[in-house]
Design an enzyme around this catalytic site. Structure first.
Site, PDB file in Angstrom:
ATOM      1  N   ARG A 294      28.527  -4.995  21.892  1.00  0.00           N
ATOM      2  CA  ARG A 294      27.233  -5.125  21.219  1.00  0.00           C
ATOM      3  C   ARG A 294      26.274  -3.981  21.477  1.00  0.00           C
ATOM      4  O   ARG A 294      25.530  -3.567  20.590  1.00  0.00           O
ATOM      5  CB  ARG A 294      26.566  -6.431  21.646  1.00  0.00           C
ATOM      6  CG  ARG A 294      27.194  -7.571  20.967  1.00  0.00           C
ATOM      7  CD  ARG A 294      26.528  -8.877  21.277  1.00  0.00           C
ATOM      8  NE  ARG A 294      27.386  -9.895  20.677  1.00  0.00           N
ATOM      9  CZ  ARG A 294      27.325 -11.167  20.946  1.00  0.00           C
ATOM     10  NH1 ARG A 294      26.453 -11.622  21.809  1.00  0.00           N
ATOM     11  NH2 ARG A 294      28.139 -12.011  20.357  1.00  0.00           N
ATOM     12  N   HIS A 355      18.769 -11.627  22.334  1.00  0.00           N
ATOM     13  CA  HIS A 355      19.760 -12.708  22.221  1.00  0.00           C
ATOM     14  C   HIS A 355      20.130 -13.344  23.551  1.00  0.00           C
ATOM     15  O   HIS A 355      20.123 -14.563  23.687  1.00  0.00           O
ATOM     16  CB  HIS A 355      20.995 -12.104  21.555  1.00  0.00           C
ATOM     17  CG  HIS A 355      22.086 -13.086  21.248  1.00  0.00           C
ATOM     18  ND1 HIS A 355      21.904 -14.179  20.436  1.00  0.00           N
ATOM     19  CD2 HIS A 355      23.400 -13.120  21.641  1.00  0.00           C
ATOM     20  CE1 HIS A 355      23.041 -14.853  20.334  1.00  0.00           C
ATOM     21  NE2 HIS A 355      23.956 -14.252  21.063  1.00  0.00           N
TER      22      HIS A 355
HETATM   23  C1  SIN Z   1      27.976 -14.879  17.696  1.00  0.00           C
HETATM   24  O1  SIN Z   1      28.517 -15.822  17.131  1.00  0.00           O
HETATM   25  O2  SIN Z   1      27.954 -13.747  17.233  1.00  0.00           O
HETATM   26  C2  SIN Z   1      27.295 -15.111  19.006  1.00  0.00           C
HETATM   27  C3  SIN Z   1      28.282 -15.354  20.040  1.00  0.00           C
HETATM   28  C4  SIN Z   1      27.758 -14.948  21.366  1.00  0.00           C
HETATM   29  O3  SIN Z   1      26.608 -14.547  21.512  1.00  0.00           O
HETATM   30  O4  SIN Z   1      28.558 -14.989  22.303  1.00  0.00           O
END
Ligand code: SIN
Length: 560
Positions: A294, A355
């Site tokens: 990410r 997030h």
């Molecule tokens: C997602 O479904 O992209 C989020 C999953 C996560 O944050 O582990």
């Protein structure tokens, strides 16, 4: 750190004057970690499960992608360990990663067979997908893209069937009560009538989740204000790695509406990121292209957005056959349709959003903090599993694995110990002025400052400026509030100060922490955790080498 003195407790009280109840174990938080910890503990103890709103409103219930664990014939523990370490960019605690990976498949099996969660199957086996940073398909999912909701609902049902657990909704934990020995319980406020009482326990397990609400743009629900981390710090626990706040690359970007997660699993099934000129810009940036970890994807998105003077980019899911798209991602299709987008035909406007917090309350491999009787698991905790950047879909797994580990630790830690709290003599009175600000207004200000000054790209100059502003906001710590919103604000201001300080100190770039003025990773100076603790009202920091995060925790000789 330019923060006013942090009071040990957010309210003045005299313990003996407050109504009280006693439990053996209290679990705070009702996401996957809290629900699992409560169920585990209930096998042997009388448990109270506390949540500040209602069950079902957690970040867990919003999780889409799934749960990562080694299930496929082509997968091995070493590969999942390697992928997790690679995402964590040199800051993972390897023993914690190994525990997560090795115990993962069994915990997932229990979720299905003992708890009764229904996952998506193919030919009698779990259907597995992939997400950023995974070298194999190992992400199991439920309801297509409604994994968190299925996990939460099935665990809540099990909680409601369980006669050993008292579920207390709308109960806000103001502070952790400690004496010279360690944790003795909690000071809680009824979030409806604002009455304070004491809940005593032999053990308190914090599972309060994350702190995405410190940022104006987030995938997290409103309750994710980082209360657990701040109260644990005030109670004497250590807090580490808070500079590593992960931004998810793809949240639905529609002006004036709250962000909604667009699962990385869409990219796992073939969707691609596209810029305003129609280019697949992740091509050539990383061998895994759109499925790079990410931090890499977010950095490239930010670079492209800047270059194209845009505040969003696009996700092209039209490459996935329509029937498959609708079957595999029903919630995303529905949500986007409500917003006027048919994702089988339209590009999805996306941008990164705060997030997941990789850091938190430092624990050993069994969830023990350095405060006797205080444990933590899930996003609130820092076992070192995630290092500088969490691997996608490792978080639901973390909740399951470490909840079980805490239960094993409780059995050992309770051995030979006397239960019950005899003395009720804590009196805490400090001079405070009545709060003269509206909590929600200042909260909005913190969110904007954090987004603007310590968002995706950080600089020493901006962080120094943020330090001054957050320091001034920290004056809310001298004020007296009488509501959960006020205590949340105070918790957020403590956390904001620590995050800014850690980001300012860390003069390198690593994982989710990107310093424009120090773009390289500097292992020599910074392959270390920045650890905070509170002493006499001051927040102090130290740097601690990797693989020694909780090494000094010795309040119980027998470590699991
Ligand atoms: C997602 O479904 O992209 C989020 C999953 C996560 O944050 O582990």
């Amino acid at each position: 750190m330019k923060l006013t003195r942090v009071p040990r407790y957010l309210i003045n009280f005299s313990e003996e004057e407050l109504p009280h109840e006693t439990y053996e174990v209290i679990v705070v938080g009702s996401g996957v970690a809290g629900l699992s910890a409560a169920l585990e503990a209930s096998k042997s103890y009388r448990v109270a499960l506390i949540t500040k709103t209602e069950v079902g409103r957690t970040a867990t219930s919003r999780a889409q992608g799934g749960i990562a664990s080694v299930q496929g014939d082509d997968d091995r523990f070493e590969l999942h360990v390697q992928d997790t370490l690679a995402a964590g960019k040199g800051l993972c605690e390897e023993p914690a990663v190994k525990a997560l990976v090795q115990e993962g498949p069994e915990r997932v099996r229990e979720l299905l067979t003992d708890i009764g969660a229904h996952f998506d199957m193919e030919n009698g086996r779990l259907h597995l997908t992939t997400e950023g940073g995974h070298s194999r398909r190992r992400v199991a999912h439920a309801g297509g893209d409604a994994t968190g909701s299925e996990v939460e609902l099935s665990l809540v049902e099990a909680i409601r069937r369980n006669g050993n657990i008292d579920l207390m909704e709308h109960t806000f934990v103001v502070d952790i009560l400690t004496d010279g020995e360690g944790c003795k319980g909690l000071l809680v406020m009824d979030a409806v009538i604002w009455e304070v009482r004491v809940l005593y326990a032999r053990a308190v397990v914090l599972a309060t989740g994350g702190m995405g609400q410190l940022f104006s743009v987030t995938t997290n629900p409103e309750l994710c204000t980082g209360d657990g981390v701040s109260m644990a710090l005030r109670a004497g626990a250590e807090v580490a790695d808070v500079e590593f706040l992960q931004f998810h690359p793809t949240s639905l970007h529609i002006a004036e509406t709250p962000r909604w997660l667009i699962s990385e699993a869409l990219r796992g099934e073939g969707a691609r990121l596209v810029d305003h000129e129609g280019r697949h810009f992740m091509e050539g940036v990383h061998p895994l292209a759109d499925l790079a970890p990410r931090d890499t994807v977010v950095n490239e998105m930010v670079r492209v957005m800047k270059e194209q003077e845009a505040d969003h980019l696009f996700l092209d899911a039209t490459v996935i056959p329509e029937e498959r798209l609708k079957a595999r991602f029903p919630s995303i299709c529905r949500h986007c349709l409500d917003a006027g987008l048919d994702i089988a035909r339209d590009y999805i406007p996306v941008s990164p959003a705060a997030h997941y917090m990789s850091g938190g309350v430092v624990t050993d491999l069994s969830g023990r903090t350095c405060v006797k009787g205080l444990y933590a698991c899930g996003e609130v905790a820092c076992t070192g599993v995630h290092g500088a950047n969490r691997l996608a879909s490792n978080s639901l797994l973390e909740g399951l694995v470490f909840a079980k580990r805490i239960n094993r630790a409780l059995e050992k830690d309770f051995e030979g110990e006397v239960s019950g709290t005899e003395e009720r003599n804590i009196v805490f009175q400090v001079k405070r002025k009545r709060a003269g600000v509206k909590a929600w207004t200042v909260r909005g200000f913190i969110q904007q400052i954090m987004m603007d000054f310590i968002g995706f790209r950080r600089t020493g100059a901006k962080l120094t400026e943020a330090e001054g502003v957050i320091g001034r906001i920290g004056e809310v710590l001298d004020a007296e509030f009488y509501s959960p919103a006020g205590y949340e604000l105070q918790n957020m201001s403590i956390l904001a100060a620590m995050m800014v300080e850690a980001a300012r100190q860390r003069e390198e770039s690593r994982g989710c922490h990107f310093r424009v003025d120090f773009p390289e990773t500097d292992d020599w100076h910074w392959r270390k955790h920045i650890v905070f603790r509170m002493e006499d009202g001051k927040i102090l920091s130290t740097a601690r080498p990797v693989n020694a995060l909780a090494a000094s925790y010795g309040w119980k000789e027998d470590r699991t």
